[in-house]
Write an enzyme that holds these catalytic residues in place. Structure first.
Site, PDB file in Angstrom:
ATOM      1  N   ASP D 128       0.804  -1.221   0.000  1.00 24.33           N
ATOM      2  CA  ASP D 128       0.000   0.000   0.000  1.00 24.33           C
ATOM      3  C   ASP D 128       0.834   1.267   0.000  1.00 24.33           C
ATOM      4  O   ASP D 128       0.300   2.363  -0.127  1.00 24.33           O
ATOM      5  CB  ASP D 128      -0.925   0.012   1.225  1.00 24.33           C
ATOM      6  N   MET D 170      -6.767  -2.057  -4.100  1.00 23.49           N
ATOM      7  CA  MET D 170      -6.341  -2.180  -2.699  1.00 23.49           C
ATOM      8  C   MET D 170      -6.091  -0.803  -2.087  1.00 23.49           C
ATOM      9  O   MET D 170      -5.875   0.181  -2.787  1.00 23.49           O
ATOM     10  CB  MET D 170      -5.081  -3.021  -2.615  1.00 23.49           C
ATOM     11  N   GLY D 171      -6.067  -0.773  -0.764  1.00 28.20           N
ATOM     12  CA  GLY D 171      -5.824   0.468  -0.042  1.00 28.20           C
ATOM     13  C   GLY D 171      -6.848   0.669   1.048  1.00 28.20           C
ATOM     14  O   GLY D 171      -7.845   1.342   0.833  1.00 28.20           O
ATOM     15  N   ARG D 266     -20.957  -1.090 -13.808  1.00 26.55           N
ATOM     16  CA  ARG D 266     -20.434  -2.420 -13.482  1.00 26.55           C
ATOM     17  C   ARG D 266     -19.203  -2.264 -12.597  1.00 26.55           C
ATOM     18  O   ARG D 266     -18.499  -1.255 -12.688  1.00 26.55           O
ATOM     19  CB  ARG D 266     -20.004  -3.164 -14.748  1.00 26.55           C
TER      20      ARG D 266
END
Lengths: 342, 342, 342, 342
Positions: D128, D170-171, D266
């Site tokens: 991260d 991510m994060g 979506r």
């Protein structure tokens, strides 16, 4: 049943996938033992073996090259070669041999089977896709993918400087890699060994592309030759060690184009990058299935058979049939692709 | 001759390559004019057109998506739809229509040709590879490549933490993407819609993989179902908007595996990433050749024909034949691949 | 405020990202107008312009090359060049010029600002990463990535045949690409222009690698030279057009290694593939931020300033400082990496 | 000198490169011995070791994951944990420990060094990029590259159907991956944990993008939250096992956007694909250098130090300083990037 496995000739992404397919199915479904032979025919010739079981093939599917090593050793050219191969197979109690290789390696397998009663089954391998009797060989798709990505990159540098970029790809006798990667990469000229090219026509295509305000990409197979066969040879020269240095056709083309059109031209020679590294998904699929079907051929005692792709099916053909003649690019297909030239 | 072109249904890498092949050959070799229709059948239905000539198709070969846009509009479901399509084609003086699409889009083309005399030629398109009458459809190889690369990456994270990783890939009714990418990616379990799975068997494979000191990868097609069909449905729930939220099969599997084997499991859902972006070299080759052969079918007046791949050849088949039934994974092929499970 | 933009010198992935950053922020936040100049300094010299606004920069972020074209034209070497540039800037009512380029292109900008009062701001561009005053330049990371992927692929083909593979990468005066890609690719020898090499030492590393049963990869910058400077020159020869043909250092090394170690060696020359195509995420980030900060420098009237990367910050330095001397590889860093040789 | 090495926490591309750097330099230059500890702190806690020498680190540079395994075990939470670690280190005659990990893993190292006299040196690891005191951590560049490539692919599918595509990356606590990949991928909205978002503003950006005739891409860090914090929580529900099922923010956003703008949306959740597989060249460079400098810190007896990147230099900082607070995205940087929203 004890089965020997060897890989011969130039390396090719997918070899390890074949080996894994053979061993997984052979051990799990048929309960066979395996002997790995090192460096192609050198292995059985010198009785140089390596352990080949399930743990040995774990994790090798995505890896390029061959865990067995390779060579161009030919037992028919070694003193008492055939006798030694047969003795060594017997010493290892090897009942059958799976031979993964191209024209030369498979040719040895065919002769050993036909003339000396060796129990061999063949798996075709040529990155050039030039073996008859199979729609595709593994490694080819990977090579085409690498060449196409390179051509994609060359477009932007060609456009930014309005230069000609010549990309030399593999293909000594057959132009499949040039044809597929050239079409997929949007090349403006594609030159293949099967069709001696006219340098004036090449320059005409180059000029016509510039006229449309785009920069031309020329994809050329290493084995392509100009119609006037002497021309490339003139570019030969002796290097400092006294060796003849045959300039590649790519470099030669760039110079000719510069001289005749007055436009700057640069050459890229992809070389061995095309045959190394992880195989594409297509090649992993094809190679694995070749392996699974090769061990089935062993189970069936189908000696002298080679696995081959026909459509989406794996079939068996006589090795001899596959190695009888080179599969080259049909003139009609080359003409079909020619609509994109210029 | 004036030719209309439209692309319908879900997008698919290679659509632009088809369009480029059609236009390049149509203009250069046959001197045809082209009309691009926007958003599938919505284009002819609403007479929404876009210029389609050589400059319009320059540089589109490596680009994903479709320059014509797409939709699922069906003229047979629109008020006076067929009449409006015919009038609009006549207004544009369009003599023939090339329809690039899947089952639904091509089904409309077949009916318009058979029942209403429209001059249509079809090009098959399905990322799922589930159309009969053709060995492969473009887009499939790209999707398999993307999924395989993802699975390659999941291996290392699975090994480092000794976790189960479940990767859900596309395939509502056919398991081709799961089967090819699962095999190519070295998955330990592959689940496809054609073969309802036994969750106990899945857990047995998972456990056996851990016993060999490796971490298992489970590849599952989005349309795969457990044998006891009720099980996944139990996982349904209402979200905050009152919609039914059907948990994907991937997430469901991860939970079941955790519960039954006591091992940690994680899910990745690749989703739309599989259908976007630049086509693979294989797909560019196939799509381009489909385009070149589609315009030949127009020249021959072969209305109702669809281009298809058979081995390395492009052939023509009746559209109706291709759309009659889904091409699903043969049980024998699934069993062949099953040697790698566990 | 009306701002001219030009890109000069060799192309480099990320140029379009810079242009997009400049225009998006310039138009949206400051309400500026833009003029694109074609082909580097040739644009202002010949008043050759192109429209540059928000629609013109849509979709260019991932594209290699430069939408403005490039050249090595130098107005100081053209008859009345400076006067013509100034007149043409005035004719277009251009208040400030953003100059994206390397040593030469920026050098012109510095002189025009210092000596002739042109309002110029610089953005550094060199794929070789050899400009002082900035930690990195965009394009470098992309080139290193491409070279590393090629080296990854060469490993497997080297291992399968137990051959030496020499990979020649870009870097005429600085070895950054060789050093980074060689380390990242796990090369066994890395040769850079800053450190003339000893061919005996190279052969010792090659031999030691073979002794560990692995095949060596030698990465060499195109500008690397042997300690005895005459040696490569001996390999010169005249080609058929009477031009001197200087064999690349890669080819020369392969021959020397073969001759001295008795092992087979092959060379790959990556060439222009390294500077084309889509930029890496790192380069898109860096190039975009350079663009955003360059337009800020224009807003601040900070003429003669160049944007630069320091850690994770974008700072401004005098152009002159950046172009004063080449940033070469520190001997200590080369020695640090040397632990992996052999 | 005998040195123990362990890797803790979530896996991260580059871990193997660090290990290889440590061992190569430690053995070759300093003549040290090594002990590999399995699964992070579990290794020294349970005296679970693995051989770690030059052969053990061959070929691991390009491989993702960690050959040592990883876990989140914390000796301070185990019965007699500290005592057992100290005893086990003594039993193995380990003089120093190199600890590669994130906040938690390094926190243990700092306490053991400060309070219990263990000789530890730290190497920062977080995909991260949220550790203070270092410009970048390895793994981050690889993750950003994978996310960027996915976003590139989503563009074409968004355009073809004129849909919103939401990509969750991510994060949890820091938005670095979202910010870098969102900018590099040309996203139209980027949402990060540091800046609670206003859903109306998001919808305004989405609508404005459609107005320009393009389809919007929304990149969202998994830890991003709406300003009105309750909103996402409403989407919680119980699954069939009675677990709370917190719908990811990506899915929640797609639904909100559909409801508020009337456009189809979506979601793609990249998940673990971002942290697996081969490291980028940048990460291999950084990780290798971290390894080389960590072993230097051991040689210097610099206990409690952590290696860190500052610009292009590797420096040492106290572990405690690095783990004191999270490195989050500066509001000014977020605003700088915001010029591309909408």
């Amino acid at each position: 049943m004890r089965v020997g496995v060897l890989t011969g000739g130039g390396d090719c992404p997918g070899l390890n996938a074949v080996i894994r397919g053979i061993v997984r199915k052979g051990v799990q479904e048929y309960g066979y033992d395996f002997v790995g032979y090192r460096d192609g025919w050198r292995g059985p010739l010198e009785n140089d073996t390596v352990r080949l079981d399930i743990p040995a093939v774990r994790g090798i599917l995505p890896r390029g090259g061959t865990i067995l090593g390779s060579s161009r050793t030919n037992p028919f050219q070694a003193e008492g070669g055939v006798r030694r191969v047969k003795e060594n197979l017997a010493a290892q109690e090897v009942d059958a041999l799976i031979v993964i290789g191209g024209e030369d390696t498979l040719g040895v397998a065919a002769r050993l089977t036909d003339e000396y009663g060796v129990h061999a089954v063949g798996v075709p391998k040529t990155i050039d896709n030039d073996l008859s009797a199979t729609d595709y060989t593994f490694g080819f798709d990977t090579a085409v993918g690498i060449a196409t990505e390179a051509i994609d990159r060359l477009h932007t540098t060609a456009e930014s400087h309005m230069r000609v970029l010549v990309c030399e790809v593999m293909g000594r006798h057959a132009g499949w890699i040039a044809l597929h990667s050239g079409l997929a990469g949007g090349a403006n000229v594609i030159l293949i060994p099967e069709q001696p090219f006219d340098i004036d026509q090449v320059c005409a295509w180059v000029t016509s592309r510039f006229r449309a305000s785009y920069a031309p990409i020329v994809v050329v197979a290493e084995g392509a030759v100009p119609r006037d066969g002497d021309m490339v040879l003139k570019d030969e020269s002796l290097d400092s060690f006294g060796h003849v240095r045959l300039s590649g056709v790519g470099e030669w083309l760039a110079k000719q184009i510069e001289k005749r059109t007055g436009k700057e031209a640069r050459t890229t020679v992809l070389g061995h990058v095309q045959r190394g590294g992880t195989p594409s998904a297509f090649d992993r699929w094809l190679a694995t299935r070749f392996g699974l079907h090769a061990i089935d051929a062993v189970r069936d005692g189908d000696w002298g058979a080679m696995v081959a792709l026909r459509g989406t099916e794996i079939v068996r053909v006589p090795i001899a049939e596959a190695t009888a003649r080179l599969k080259t690019v049909d003139p009609a297909l080359y003409e079909e692709v020619g609509v994109f030239f210029g």
